[in-house]
Write an enzyme that holds these catalytic residues in place. Structure first.
Site, PDB file in Angstrom:
ATOM      1  N   GLU A  69      37.482 -15.670 -57.768  1.00  0.00           N
ATOM      2  CA  GLU A  69      37.967 -14.801 -56.703  1.00  0.00           C
ATOM      3  C   GLU A  69      36.749 -14.379 -55.885  1.00  0.00           C
ATOM      4  O   GLU A  69      35.831 -13.768 -56.413  1.00  0.00           O
ATOM      5  CB  GLU A  69      38.648 -13.579 -57.332  1.00  0.00           C
ATOM      6  CG  GLU A  69      39.371 -12.710 -56.356  1.00  0.00           C
ATOM      7  CD  GLU A  69      40.146 -11.621 -57.080  1.00  0.00           C
ATOM      8  OE1 GLU A  69      39.543 -10.558 -57.347  1.00  0.00           O
ATOM      9  OE2 GLU A  69      41.333 -11.843 -57.407  1.00  0.00           O
ATOM     10  N   ARG A 108      17.823 -18.503 -38.615  1.00  0.00           N
ATOM     11  CA  ARG A 108      18.648 -17.702 -37.705  1.00  0.00           C
ATOM     12  C   ARG A 108      18.324 -16.236 -37.960  1.00  0.00           C
ATOM     13  O   ARG A 108      18.400 -15.769 -39.080  1.00  0.00           O
ATOM     14  CB  ARG A 108      20.127 -17.968 -37.928  1.00  0.00           C
ATOM     15  CG  ARG A 108      20.539 -19.395 -37.624  1.00  0.00           C
ATOM     16  CD  ARG A 108      22.053 -19.556 -37.789  1.00  0.00           C
ATOM     17  NE  ARG A 108      22.483 -20.914 -37.619  1.00  0.00           N
ATOM     18  CZ  ARG A 108      22.949 -21.419 -36.477  1.00  0.00           C
ATOM     19  NH1 ARG A 108      23.029 -20.665 -35.416  1.00  0.00           N
ATOM     20  NH2 ARG A 108      23.325 -22.683 -36.421  1.00  0.00           N
ATOM     21  N   HIS A 124      19.047 -10.700 -36.572  1.00  0.00           N
ATOM     22  CA  HIS A 124      20.014 -10.204 -35.601  1.00  0.00           C
ATOM     23  C   HIS A 124      20.669  -8.904 -36.065  1.00  0.00           C
ATOM     24  O   HIS A 124      20.870  -8.688 -37.251  1.00  0.00           O
ATOM     25  CB  HIS A 124      21.128 -11.232 -35.388  1.00  0.00           C
ATOM     26  CG  HIS A 124      20.631 -12.567 -34.960  1.00  0.00           C
ATOM     27  ND1 HIS A 124      21.234 -13.731 -35.335  1.00  0.00           N
ATOM     28  CD2 HIS A 124      19.568 -12.938 -34.191  1.00  0.00           C
ATOM     29  CE1 HIS A 124      20.589 -14.763 -34.813  1.00  0.00           C
ATOM     30  NE2 HIS A 124      19.566 -14.299 -34.122  1.00  0.00           N
ATOM     31  N   LYS A 154      28.043  -6.698 -43.109  1.00  0.00           N
ATOM     32  CA  LYS A 154      28.347  -8.118 -43.325  1.00  0.00           C
ATOM     33  C   LYS A 154      28.382  -8.438 -44.811  1.00  0.00           C
ATOM     34  O   LYS A 154      27.509  -8.005 -45.562  1.00  0.00           O
ATOM     35  CB  LYS A 154      27.292  -9.004 -42.658  1.00  0.00           C
ATOM     36  CG  LYS A 154      27.265  -8.901 -41.155  1.00  0.00           C
ATOM     37  CD  LYS A 154      26.171  -9.763 -40.562  1.00  0.00           C
ATOM     38  CE  LYS A 154      26.152  -9.627 -39.043  1.00  0.00           C
ATOM     39  NZ  LYS A 154      25.037 -10.417 -38.462  1.00  0.00           N
ATOM     40  N   HIS A 175      19.841  -8.961 -39.867  1.00  0.00           N
ATOM     41  CA  HIS A 175      20.146 -10.022 -40.818  1.00  0.00           C
ATOM     42  C   HIS A 175      19.636 -11.362 -40.300  1.00  0.00           C
ATOM     43  O   HIS A 175      19.672 -11.631 -39.096  1.00  0.00           O
ATOM     44  CB  HIS A 175      21.669 -10.095 -41.023  1.00  0.00           C
ATOM     45  CG  HIS A 175      22.105 -11.264 -41.837  1.00  0.00           C
ATOM     46  ND1 HIS A 175      22.849 -12.301 -41.322  1.00  0.00           N
ATOM     47  CD2 HIS A 175      21.884 -11.564 -43.138  1.00  0.00           C
ATOM     48  CE1 HIS A 175      23.081 -13.189 -42.279  1.00  0.00           C
ATOM     49  NE2 HIS A 175      22.508 -12.761 -43.389  1.00  0.00           N
ATOM     50  N   LYS A 204      16.742 -17.654 -28.236  1.00  0.00           N
ATOM     51  CA  LYS A 204      16.943 -16.212 -28.471  1.00  0.00           C
ATOM     52  C   LYS A 204      16.065 -15.712 -29.613  1.00  0.00           C
ATOM     53  O   LYS A 204      15.443 -14.652 -29.511  1.00  0.00           O
ATOM     54  CB  LYS A 204      18.424 -15.947 -28.779  1.00  0.00           C
ATOM     55  CG  LYS A 204      18.731 -14.523 -29.201  1.00  0.00           C
ATOM     56  CD  LYS A 204      20.207 -14.319 -29.466  1.00  0.00           C
ATOM     57  CE  LYS A 204      20.629 -14.961 -30.749  1.00  0.00           C
ATOM     58  NZ  LYS A 204      22.017 -14.666 -31.121  1.00  0.00           N
ATOM     59  N   ASP A 205      15.968 -16.490 -30.686  1.00  0.00           N
ATOM     60  CA  ASP A 205      15.173 -16.069 -31.838  1.00  0.00           C
ATOM     61  C   ASP A 205      13.676 -16.176 -31.569  1.00  0.00           C
ATOM     62  O   ASP A 205      12.898 -15.369 -32.060  1.00  0.00           O
ATOM     63  CB  ASP A 205      15.577 -16.862 -33.078  1.00  0.00           C
ATOM     64  CG  ASP A 205      16.990 -16.522 -33.536  1.00  0.00           C
ATOM     65  OD1 ASP A 205      17.521 -15.470 -33.117  1.00  0.00           O
ATOM     66  OD2 ASP A 205      17.563 -17.306 -34.306  1.00  0.00           O
TER      67      ASP A 205
END
Length: 187
Positions: free
Chosen positions: A28, A58, A61, A70, A117, A173-174
């Site tokens: 689960e 990535r 952000h 998150k 993150h 962007k990064d």
């Protein structure tokens, strides 16, 4: 499911209870009532999935308004997942925590609202799925430099290559992220 506290308050690793035999496995991955009781009393409103190839980084952000909590997991491959505490009143403000998330360990990382993150892909490809507590709002999106010297995140850049150290693959962007000491990163 088992909850593992990290050195940063509110940031938690979740390990599922796995049931398996020669046919495969079952677990689960999420149950709302359990999560609210044992991890955080939040409501998820959006779920996202990304696929990235080896060497892609990535992040880091976050949203300056409509901040997002998150719940991150990897269903294919492996990443080194990082959260940076941006909660202004937190005793761990500016501290980071990283952990490996993979299809093998089936761990999840709960990142409360108020954190930046990012992740670095170690496998040939990686599929990340993350539930969010608020909607994506591009007008509030911010990026902190992944290699900010003040944060000194120990990215495992050499783990995905035979060479000593590699440069990660970054989006425009990064690459243009702001340094951590910029006041805009206070939440």
């Amino acid at each position: 499911m088992n909850v593992i506290d990290t050195p940063i308050s509110g940031l938690k690793i979740i390990e599922p209870t796995l049931f398996g035999d020669e046919r495969g496995f079952f677990f689960e991955s999420f149950r709302d009532a359990w999560f609210r009781e044992h991890v955080s009393d939040v409501q998820f409103v959006q779920e996202n999935q990304s696929r990235s190839r080896r060497g892609i980084l990535r992040g880091l952000h976050y949203q300056s308004s409509q901040t997002q909590g998150k719940l991150v997991r990897v269903t294919c491959g492996e990443v080194f997942d990082v959260a940076v505490d941006l909660r202004r009143e937190s005793p761990s403000y500016g501290q980071w925590f990283g952990t490996y998330l993979s299809e093998e360990n089936k761990r999840q990382l709960w990142i409360p609202a108020g954190f930046a993150h990012g992740f670095y892909v170690l496998s040939e490809t990686a599929d990340c799925i993350y539930k969010c507590t608020d909607y994506y709002a591009p007008e509030f999106e911010k990026t902190i430099l992944w290699n900010d010297t003040e944060l000194s995140i120990d990215w495992p850049l050499n783990k995905s290559s035979d060479t000593d150290t590699v440069q990660p693959i970054l989006s425009a962007k990064d690459r243009a992220g702001a340094p951590f000491n910029c006041r805009e990163h206070w939440l």
